[in-house]
Design a protein around this motif. Structure first.
Motif, PDB file in Angstrom:
ATOM      1  N   GLU A 135      13.392   5.396   7.198  1.00 24.96           N
ATOM      2  CA  GLU A 135      14.571   5.957   6.526  1.00 24.96           C
ATOM      3  C   GLU A 135      14.859   7.367   7.028  1.00 24.96           C
ATOM      4  OE1 GLU A 135      11.774   4.901   5.201  1.00 24.96           O
ATOM      5  OE2 GLU A 135      10.942   6.328   3.756  1.00 24.96           O
ATOM      6  N   ASP A 136      13.801   8.116   7.389  1.00 26.78           N
ATOM      7  CA  ASP A 136      14.017   9.466   7.920  1.00 26.78           C
ATOM      8  C   ASP A 136      14.559   9.397   9.346  1.00 26.78           C
ATOM      9  OD1 ASP A 136      13.125  10.625   5.599  1.00 26.78           O
ATOM     10  OD2 ASP A 136      11.043  10.755   6.262  1.00 26.78           O
ATOM     11  N   GLY A 137      14.139   8.366  10.099  1.00 22.72           N
ATOM     12  CA  GLY A 137      14.610   8.185  11.483  1.00 22.72           C
ATOM     13  C   GLY A 137      16.131   8.106  11.513  1.00 22.72           C
TER      14      GLY A 137
ATOM     15  N   LEU B  67      10.428   5.744  16.440  1.00 23.47           N
ATOM     16  CA  LEU B  67      10.160   6.810  17.417  1.00 23.47           C
ATOM     17  C   LEU B  67      11.492   7.223  18.033  1.00 23.47           C
ATOM     18  CD1 LEU B  67       8.410   8.533  19.395  1.00 23.47           C
ATOM     19  CD2 LEU B  67       8.198   6.485  20.807  1.00 23.47           C
ATOM     20  N   LEU B  68      11.839   8.508  17.889  1.00 23.22           N
ATOM     21  CA  LEU B  68      13.033   9.041  18.556  1.00 23.22           C
ATOM     22  C   LEU B  68      12.552   9.877  19.729  1.00 23.22           C
ATOM     23  CD1 LEU B  68      15.199  10.335  15.537  1.00 23.22           C
ATOM     24  CD2 LEU B  68      15.189   8.065  16.588  1.00 23.22           C
ATOM     25  N   THR B  69      13.044   9.588  20.926  1.00 25.48           N
ATOM     26  CA  THR B  69      12.645  10.390  22.084  1.00 25.48           C
ATOM     27  C   THR B  69      13.856  11.169  22.593  1.00 25.48           C
ATOM     28  OG1 THR B  69      11.049   8.697  22.627  1.00 25.48           O
ATOM     29  CG2 THR B  69      11.487  10.324  24.336  1.00 25.48           C
ATOM     30  N   LEU B  70      13.681  12.491  22.636  1.00 24.32           N
ATOM     31  CA  LEU B  70      14.754  13.376  23.111  1.00 24.32           C
ATOM     32  C   LEU B  70      14.338  13.927  24.463  1.00 24.32           C
ATOM     33  CD1 LEU B  70      14.580  13.766  19.819  1.00 24.32           C
ATOM     34  CD2 LEU B  70      16.187  15.593  20.278  1.00 24.32           C
TER      35      LEU B  70
ATOM     36  N   ALA C 160      -7.653  13.155   0.714  1.00 25.70           N
ATOM     37  CA  ALA C 160      -6.717  12.399  -0.139  1.00 25.70           C
ATOM     38  C   ALA C 160      -5.274  12.676   0.274  1.00 25.70           C
ATOM     39  CB  ALA C 160      -6.928  12.772  -1.602  1.00 25.70           C
ATOM     40  N   ILE C 161      -4.987  13.932   0.583  1.00 25.89           N
ATOM     41  CA  ILE C 161      -3.618  14.306   0.975  1.00 25.89           C
ATOM     42  C   ILE C 161      -3.244  13.572   2.270  1.00 25.89           C
ATOM     43  CG2 ILE C 161      -2.239  16.235   1.884  1.00 25.89           C
ATOM     44  CD1 ILE C 161      -3.900  18.005  -0.163  1.00 25.89           C
ATOM     45  N   GLU C 162      -4.166  13.594   3.218  1.00 26.93           N
ATOM     46  CA  GLU C 162      -3.937  12.956   4.527  1.00 26.93           C
ATOM     47  C   GLU C 162      -3.761  11.441   4.360  1.00 26.93           C
ATOM     48  OE1 GLU C 162      -4.123  15.456   6.703  1.00 26.93           O
ATOM     49  OE2 GLU C 162      -4.261  14.564   8.685  1.00 26.93           O
ATOM     50  N   LEU C 163      -4.664  10.873   3.594  1.00 22.34           N
ATOM     51  CA  LEU C 163      -4.661   9.427   3.351  1.00 22.34           C
ATOM     52  C   LEU C 163      -3.338   8.969   2.727  1.00 22.34           C
ATOM     53  CD1 LEU C 163      -7.951   8.170   2.896  1.00 22.34           C
ATOM     54  CD2 LEU C 163      -6.657   7.325   1.003  1.00 22.34           C
ATOM     55  N   ALA C 164      -2.887   9.709   1.717  1.00 21.24           N
ATOM     56  CA  ALA C 164      -1.658   9.332   1.009  1.00 21.24           C
ATOM     57  C   ALA C 164      -0.444   9.529   1.911  1.00 21.24           C
ATOM     58  CB  ALA C 164      -1.515  10.175  -0.264  1.00 21.24           C
ATOM     59  N   TYR C 165      -0.445  10.634   2.664  1.00 21.01           N
ATOM     60  CA  TYR C 165       0.694  10.917   3.553  1.00 21.01           C
ATOM     61  C   TYR C 165       0.847   9.806   4.586  1.00 21.01           C
ATOM     62  CZ  TYR C 165       3.908  13.635   6.422  1.00 21.01           C
ATOM     63  OH  TYR C 165       5.014  14.059   7.114  1.00 21.01           O
ATOM     64  N   TYR C 166      -0.285   9.304   5.049  1.00 23.13           N
ATOM     65  CA  TYR C 166      -0.251   8.273   6.092  1.00 23.13           C
ATOM     66  C   TYR C 166      -0.343   6.858   5.524  1.00 23.13           C
ATOM     67  CZ  TYR C 166      -0.130  11.909   9.542  1.00 23.13           C
ATOM     68  OH  TYR C 166       0.273  12.985  10.299  1.00 23.13           O
TER      69      TYR C 166
ATOM     70  N   THR D  61       8.041  14.836   9.661  1.00 24.86           N
ATOM     71  CA  THR D  61       7.678  13.862  10.705  1.00 24.86           C
ATOM     72  C   THR D  61       6.315  13.275  10.351  1.00 24.86           C
ATOM     73  OG1 THR D  61       6.655  15.619  11.939  1.00 24.86           O
ATOM     74  CG2 THR D  61       8.836  14.972  12.663  1.00 24.86           C
ATOM     75  N   LEU D  62       6.059  12.074  10.841  1.00 21.27           N
ATOM     76  CA  LEU D  62       4.700  11.539  10.716  1.00 21.27           C
ATOM     77  C   LEU D  62       3.837  12.229  11.750  1.00 21.27           C
ATOM     78  CD1 LEU D  62       5.615   7.817  10.118  1.00 21.27           C
ATOM     79  CD2 LEU D  62       4.289   9.234   8.567  1.00 21.27           C
TER      80      LEU D  62
END
Ligand code: ADP
Ligand code: ASP
Ligand code: MG
Length: 515
Positions: A398-400, A350-353, A287-293, A379-380
């Motif tokens: 929004e976090d990006g 996606l941010l690539t450093l 459930a935690i995984e499902l909701a997070y994603y 992060t996702l």
């Protein structure tokens, strides 16, 4: 009355209290769609009144569907100095609730003590609070503090809790409205507060138990809480689920029932996959995984208090109360398919450093993760390629934006000196996740996932599998999100031992609208 007589009355009272307190304690949460209209309010009240015949019930309720968004828009308009939009939103807020008031309670104006009058007075106070705060923001041309934002954000819940308590009362079951601020004690992380469980348990004991002992149903406004010094906080969007499990854990409930508009947790979002099926049982970890994603059916943090306290959570459909629903429990029963569900987050970045070859990139990236932790940004998923000195961060959109600002801030010198290359930003990506505990140790899952993707002729941008082997996440262009979810869902979930067909309510937008 003699001493004997009063002793008998006392004994009888004690026996009745004991009888009440030996019943099961169930926390029932009703979401926004479950209280979307007067008819829906009555349906919820009926469910509660029916259950209260056998069990002790605590109710947690959300704002009417769309009302929290409306409050957010009102605050935003006021903050921007847009008086026309502010006034229009205030009017809409009042209209929605006035209409419910008129449809739910007999209008006998001026009749003191009537439900109509009590709710009318209550909502007039709430209207005034939203109106005066919004107008003050407009007048001051000021930005809104996190404290004020939280004070206003939970006002929809306050009204629906008062209304639902009166509806239950009208069904012949005694019911009392309870302010969220007096029940859930939180830290001061406004907008995304975390509960302090010990203090909350004490509040439950002193406020909820006496109401239950009186044989009444407490109705608590969801989504909000308060700091120890009484400042209103909110638990994050969709947080009424979290309120329910916090109260469930803190009050020692036997079960938490989350009433929503679908038959339970489904193998995919039914707006994307109309053939998604209801899962009978899932574990807290799933459930935690499902909701997070991205599965909106439960708040990402809601499983934690229930898991810690060992309280099973049921997801049930208030539109079809007879449907069994999904049980979320410590260890779910074995399942025929290795994949239980496919979820998606449709708006990710996606941010690539990439650092110079002479740099020890882990040190540089470590500094970034530290700051993200301090700012409570998750992060996702992340990927790292050592030979390329590259880090890929997949974040909610929004976090990006926030992380990009952080990078420009902390690595100002490194960026100027070329130690860190300019950050590559890829917007409009979706993160799709396949998950299930039985994936662990089962070979061939990744192959099947990507054959589902390949059928859509789409190239995968980034991929990660958690060390727990509970889920596999990958990123694709947003435009292909719905097609890929359907294709991967089809690969696993159509052949699985899924028992009940999904029940999509009228009004739930279909796949094309979710793309
Ligand atoms: P509530 O107003 O009851 O809190 P939400 O809108 O927050 O309801 O959550 C229920 C919605 O979650 C469903 O209508 C459904 O569209 C969506 N959803 C997304 N993924 C899933 C899933 N895997 N299972 C069930 N529902 C899902
Ligand atoms: N009303 C709040 C929101 O829309 C909380 C909830 O519904 O759970 O985010
Ligand atoms: Mg919800």
């Amino acid at each position: 009355m003699g001493v004997e007589g009063s002793k008998e009355i006392n004994d009888l009272q004690h026996r009745q209290e004991n009888q009440i307190m030996s019943k099961r304690l169930i926390v029932m949460k009703f979401g926004g769609t479950s209280v979307g209209s007067a008819e829906r309010f009555r349906q919820c009240a009926e469910i509660v009144a029916g259950a209260a015949r056998h069990d002790r019930i605590v109710v947690v309720v959300s704002a009417v569907a769309g009302v929290t968004d409306l409050i957010f828009r009102t605050i935003d308009a006021a903050r921007r100095g847009d008086s026309v939009a502010t006034e229009a939103n205030l009017k809409q807020f009042e209209f929605i609730h006035q209409q419910l008031l008129a449809e739910l309670f007999d209008r006998k104006p001026g009749l003191p003590g009537s439900a109509y009058k009590a709710v009318q007075d209550f909502i007039a106070d709430v209207f005034e609070q939203l109106r005066s705060s919004s107008r003050a923001l407009l007048a001051l041309h000021s930005d809104v503090s996190a404290q004020t934002h939280d004070l206003l954000a939970g006002l929809g819940e306050r009204i629906s809790a008062c209304m639902l308590a009166h509806c239950i009362q009208r069904m012949g079951t005694t019911s009392e409205f309870v302010r969220a601020e007096s029940m859930i004690v939180t830290d001061n992380n406004f907008g995304n507060a975390a509960p302090e469980m010990e203090a909350t348990a004490a509040a439950c004991k002193s406020i909820l138990l006496p109401i239950l002992e009186r044989g009444a149903v407490p109705v608590v406004a969801g989504y909000s809480g308060a700091t120890r010094d009484g400042q209103t906080t909110t638990l994050g969007r969709g947080g009424s689920d979290y309120s329910a499990t916090i109260i469930g854990a803190a009050s020692g409930a036997d079960e938490v029932w989350i009433w929503t508009d679908v038959n339970g947790v489904l193998s995919a979002d039914p707006r994307i996959c109309p053939d998604a099926t209801t899962l009978k049982e899932i574990s807290f970890a799933e459930a935690i995984e499902l909701a997070y994603y991205g599965a909106k059916v439960i708040h990402p943090k809601a499983a934690y208090p229930a898991m810690d306290a060992g309280v099973p959570v049921w997801i049930k459909n208030s539109f079809s109360p007879e449907a069994v629903g999904t049980k979320i429990t410590q260890a779910a029963a074995p399942f025929a398919s290795p994949v239980k569900a496919v979820t998606c987050v449709n708006h990710a970045t996606l941010l690539t450093l990439v650092t110079g070859r002479e740099v020890h990139s882990a040190e540089l990236f470590g500094r970034l993760f530290l700051r993200m932790g301090q700012e409570r940004i998750d992060t996702l998923f992340a990927t790292q390629s050592s030979p390329e000195h590259a880090l890929g961060l997949v974040l909610r959109r929004e976090d990006g934006i926030r992380v990009l600002k952080l990078i420009q801030n902390i690595f100002r010198i490194e960026l100027a000196q070329g130690v860190l290359n300019p950050v590559n930003v890829q917007d409009d990506i979706a993160v799709i996740t396949v998950l299930g505990e039985s994936m662990r140790g089962t070979p061939g899952i990744i192959g099947r996932v990507f054959s589902g993707v390949a059928r859509e002729n789409v190239s995968v941008i980034a991929v990660a599998q958690g060390a727990s082997e509970l889920s596999i996440c990958f990123a694709v262009p947003s435009i292909h999100c719905a097609d890929i979810v359907r294709s991967v869902h089809n690969e696993f979930c159509s052949q699985a031992d899924f028992a009940v067909a999904a029940c999509v309510q009228p009004g739930v937008p279909m796949a094309s609208e979710v793309r």
